[in-house]
Motif scaffolding. Structure first.
Motif, short mmCIF file in Angstrom:
data_model
loop_
_atom_site.label_atom_id
_atom_site.label_comp_id
_atom_site.label_asym_id
_atom_site.label_seq_id
_atom_site.Cartn_x
_atom_site.Cartn_y
_atom_site.Cartn_z
N ASP A 88 16.50 -10.98 37.40
CA ASP A 88 17.29 -9.97 38.10
C ASP A 88 17.16 -8.67 37.31
O ASP A 88 17.92 -8.41 36.37
CB ASP A 88 18.75 -10.42 38.18
CG ASP A 88 19.63 -9.47 39.00
OD1 ASP A 88 19.24 -8.31 39.15
OD2 ASP A 88 20.69 -9.90 39.47
N LEU A 89 16.15 -7.85 37.66
CA LEU A 89 15.86 -6.65 36.87
C LEU A 89 17.04 -5.69 36.81
O LEU A 89 17.29 -5.09 35.76
CB LEU A 89 14.66 -5.91 37.47
CG LEU A 89 13.25 -6.34 37.06
CD1 LEU A 89 12.24 -5.30 37.52
CD2 LEU A 89 13.14 -6.55 35.57
N PHE A 90 17.74 -5.54 37.91
CA PHE A 90 18.86 -4.60 37.92
C PHE A 90 19.92 -5.02 36.91
O PHE A 90 20.43 -4.20 36.14
CB PHE A 90 19.46 -4.48 39.32
CG PHE A 90 20.62 -3.54 39.38
CD1 PHE A 90 20.44 -2.17 39.33
CD2 PHE A 90 21.92 -4.02 39.47
CE1 PHE A 90 21.51 -1.29 39.36
CE2 PHE A 90 23.00 -3.16 39.51
CZ PHE A 90 22.79 -1.79 39.46
N ARG A 91 20.25 -6.31 36.89
CA ARG A 91 21.26 -6.79 35.94
C ARG A 91 20.77 -6.63 34.50
O ARG A 91 21.52 -6.21 33.62
CB ARG A 91 21.58 -8.26 36.23
CG ARG A 91 22.63 -8.85 35.31
CD ARG A 91 23.03 -10.24 35.76
NE ARG A 91 21.89 -11.13 35.90
CZ ARG A 91 21.30 -11.74 34.87
NH1 ARG A 91 21.74 -11.54 33.65
NH2 ARG A 91 20.28 -12.56 35.08
N CYS A 92 19.49 -6.94 34.26
CA CYS A 92 18.94 -6.83 32.91
C CYS A 92 18.94 -5.39 32.40
O CYS A 92 19.23 -5.12 31.24
CB CYS A 92 17.52 -7.38 32.86
SG CYS A 92 17.37 -9.15 33.19
N LEU A 95 18.86 -7.13 45.89
CA LEU A 95 18.27 -6.03 46.64
C LEU A 95 18.01 -4.83 45.73
O LEU A 95 16.98 -4.15 45.85
CB LEU A 95 19.17 -5.62 47.81
CG LEU A 95 19.30 -6.63 48.95
CD1 LEU A 95 20.20 -6.08 50.05
CD2 LEU A 95 17.93 -6.98 49.53
N LEU A 96 18.96 -4.55 44.84
CA LEU A 96 18.78 -3.45 43.89
C LEU A 96 17.65 -3.77 42.91
O LEU A 96 16.90 -2.87 42.51
CB LEU A 96 20.09 -3.18 43.15
CG LEU A 96 21.27 -2.73 44.02
CD1 LEU A 96 22.54 -2.59 43.19
CD2 LEU A 96 20.94 -1.42 44.72
N ALA A 115 15.04 -5.59 43.68
CA ALA A 115 13.80 -5.41 44.44
C ALA A 115 13.41 -3.94 44.50
O ALA A 115 12.23 -3.58 44.39
CB ALA A 115 13.97 -5.98 45.85
N LEU A 116 14.40 -3.07 44.65
CA LEU A 116 14.15 -1.63 44.67
C LEU A 116 13.58 -1.17 43.33
O LEU A 116 12.59 -0.41 43.28
CB LEU A 116 15.45 -0.89 44.98
CG LEU A 116 15.43 0.64 44.88
CD1 LEU A 116 14.48 1.23 45.91
CD2 LEU A 116 16.84 1.21 45.07
N LEU A 117 14.19 -1.63 42.25
CA LEU A 117 13.74 -1.25 40.91
C LEU A 117 12.35 -1.81 40.63
O LEU A 117 11.48 -1.12 40.08
CB LEU A 117 14.75 -1.79 39.89
CG LEU A 117 14.62 -1.32 38.44
CD1 LEU A 117 14.59 0.20 38.35
CD2 LEU A 117 15.79 -1.89 37.62
N ARG A 118 12.11 -3.06 41.02
CA ARG A 118 10.81 -3.69 40.79
C ARG A 118 9.71 -2.97 41.58
O ARG A 118 8.61 -2.76 41.08
CB ARG A 118 10.86 -5.17 41.17
CG ARG A 118 9.56 -5.92 40.88
CD ARG A 118 9.69 -7.41 41.09
NE ARG A 118 10.49 -8.01 40.03
CZ ARG A 118 11.72 -8.47 40.18
NH1 ARG A 118 12.31 -8.40 41.35
NH2 ARG A 118 12.36 -9.00 39.18
N ARG A 119 10.02 -2.59 42.82
CA ARG A 119 9.03 -1.88 43.63
C ARG A 119 8.70 -0.52 43.02
O ARG A 119 7.53 -0.09 43.00
CB ARG A 119 9.54 -1.71 45.06
CG ARG A 119 8.51 -1.08 45.99
CD ARG A 119 8.90 -1.20 47.45
NE ARG A 119 10.16 -0.56 47.76
CZ ARG A 119 11.28 -1.20 48.06
NH1 ARG A 119 11.30 -2.53 48.08
NH2 ARG A 119 12.38 -0.54 48.34
#
Length: 572
Positions: A232-236, A393-394, A396-400
């Protein structure tokens, strides 16, 4: 935990009879188990054994140090170097799996991943007053999400029922199919079915996994994991969202970075998130999601007699602030917490403000980013938070965003590299068979930099900044070396395949042989056989029809030679 006087971790205990995957045979015991795991370890903190034990790295890496204060259940991961260097023996299935997955998910021949489930609870029956034990899965696969999910199923049960439960789980894993790229697999364990998709190079970046299947035939319904490896990139990245682009640059350039976190869980997730933000580029530097003062490489990483190594180091012991003060970049993060709509952000601070004791959260660095910050990204994330969008979803936005940033940086390099291939019309049978066959031209950095004016990252990325300066620094990094070696290898294999196809398409090879010496003809046979062996081993992208024609050509050429040479060339 840091072992004080009179206390040391029990040595790790591998599952009895678990063979190395290097030696597994198709029908051998534990063959399928070895496709997923090297071993399962149980590590116990034992107050009675004292310093009599050898302090192995895996023992200490399986416990939070005394500064973490982890009560209850904690999950984290580590990565260690294999003793004795790189393992050379590979099972054929391992090679096939590796060739089909993205380069960032390939097995590492010289490193192991350790996935830890640690429990610390009060226990009056223990002299120290606490039950402290870790269950560790050791694997060469970087499937952190899958193994975390697996541990969350088996560890609580194991702590209650101990060895019989663990043996049953190992037997179930030994029934799993191999992790073949592109496959959606059902993995039964302890009455639950984990359904996972093994990524493939054929998968499009940021596409959803293929439609899950087989639900109707499975009771109970499977637990579907959206990814085997993505965090979970946003959480990390919550505490560093304002600086995620600078951190991306530091990762791209292979800069040494220390992550000082409050716990192994935060440390390991931050390091893994940082190293994943370059995808689809392979992270070519060393990294340690969790590292302790007891690690065998402690002296190697902390020496001041040479420049800091290209390593991303996750630590929890504040002692490292003093030991690694000479490192150029130190990220200190505090306890995870929310403050207002956007998580409280760490601040950029000069390294001179780094204090040995009571160091406040911050990114301590003198580095100046080459690219301007993408403020629109932060606004979109903030808007998502305000509307209570799900974290995935957040993420996914950050990863993209990071994927598009990396692709914008890499695409000009790919285009320039492709231009170094010989023209198709120059790859003729007679040129290929000459002493100077068409070759890949050398990569000239100045030529590439000049090409950016018309085909640079500005064509696909709106970010402004010093792209030229970023490329110049990238050329000096391990990631350029790793990328170039991989691309050059792929291009060389493609060129070899084109050479082989050109020879096999020649209609009059007998005419070519008329004015050639026996030495030149024998040399042709040896070259064709060498390429045929590589092509048959799936190292060259060649069609089966071409392979058949190559075999016929070899037979034709050999028959044209004197009998004594035929005997030599036909002998096994």
């Amino acid at each position: 935990m840091d072992a004080g006087p009179g206390a040391a971790p029990h040595p790790a205990r591998g599952r009895p009879g678990a063979p190395s995957s290097a030696t597994r045979a198709p029908g051998a015991p534990w063959a399928r188990f070895s496709a997923w795991l090297e071993c399962v370890c149980v590590v116990t903190f034992d107050l009675e054994l004292g310093q009599a034990l050898e302090k192995s790295s895996i023992c200490y890496l399986s416990f939070p140090d005394s500064h973490s204060g982890c009560l209850g259940d904690t999950q984290f991961s580590f990565r260690i170097r294999q003793c004795g260097g790189q393992r050379h023996l590979w099972h054929p299935d391992d090679r096939h799996c590796d060739s089909g997955v993205p380069v960032s998910l390939q097995r590492e021949p010289a490193h192991y991943f350790g996935y830890v489930y640690f429990r610390q609870v009060k226990d009056s029956s223990v002299k120290r007053g606490y039950f402290q034990k870790s269950l560790v899965l050791v694997s060469r696969l970087p499937f952190v999400r899958l193994f975390q999910a697996l541990l969350s199923l088996i560890a609580p049960e194991y702590f209650d029922k101990l060895v019989p439960c663990l043996e049953a789980v190992c037997s179930e894993i030994d029934q799993w199919p191999d992790p073949m790229p592109g496959q959606t697999l059902n993995l039964p364990v302890m009455g639950v079915v984990l359904q996972v998709h093994i990524p493939s190079r054929a998968d499009k970046p940021e596409s959803s996994p293929p439609k899950q299947c087989g639900h109707e035939n499975l009771l109970p319904a499977p637990v579907v994991l959206s990814s085997v490896h993505e965090l979970d990139l946003f959480r990390c990245f919550q505490p560093v969202l304002a600086h995620v682009q600078m951190l991306w640059e530091l990762m791209l350039l292979g800069e040494p970075l220390v992550v000082l976190a409050p716990s192994p869980a935060v440390s390991s997730e931050m390091v893994l998130a940082l190293t994943s933000c370059l995808q689809p580029l392979k992270f070519c530097c060393d990294y340690r999601p969790y590292f302790t003062v007891h690690d065998s490489e402690f002296k190697e990483f902390t020496t001041r007699t040479q420049a800091p190594p290209n390593v991303v180091l996750g630590v929890t012991n504040p002692f490292f602030i003093k030991t690694l003060q000479h490192w150029p970049h130190i990220l200190r993060i505090g306890e995870p917490r929310m403050s207002g709509d956007l998580p409280k952000q760490v601040k950029l601070k000069k390294p001179s403000r780094l204090k040995t004791l009571d160091t406040k959260p911050g990114l301590y660095t003198a580095y100046t980013a080459h690219l301007h910050r993408d403020k629109a990204l932060l606004r979109r994330l903030l808007k998502g938070l305000q509307r209570e969008r799900p974290s995935d979803l957040l993420s996914a936005l950050l990863r993209r965003h990071l994927l598009e940033l990396t692709q914008s940086f890499i695409i000009p390099l790919e285009h320039y590299m492709a231009s170094l291939m010989p023209l198709q019309k120059s790859i003729t049978p007679w040129k290929v068979l000459s002493r100077t066959p068409p070759q890949i031209r050398p990569f000239r950095q100045d030529d590439f930099l000049r090409s950016l004016e018309h085909s640079g990252p500005q064509l696909t990325c709106m970010l402004k900044g010093d792209w030229l300066g970023l490329y110049r620094r990238f050329f000096k990094s391990p990631h350029f070396d790793g990328w170039y070696r991989q691309r050059h290898k792929e291009m060389a294999q493609k060129l070899e395949a084109l050479h082989l196809e050109a020879i096999c398409e020649a209609q009059n090879i007998e005419i070519w042989m008329k004015d050639k010496s026996e030495v030149e003809v024998v040399d042709l046979v040896l070259k064709l056989r060498e390429r045929l062996v590589r092509a048959q081993g799936h190292q060259l992208p060649v069609k089966e029809a071409t392979l058949k024609r190559a075999r016929l050509y070899i037979e034709t050429v050999v028959r044209s030679l004197p009998t004594d040479l035929q005997v030599v060339l036909c002998s096994p």
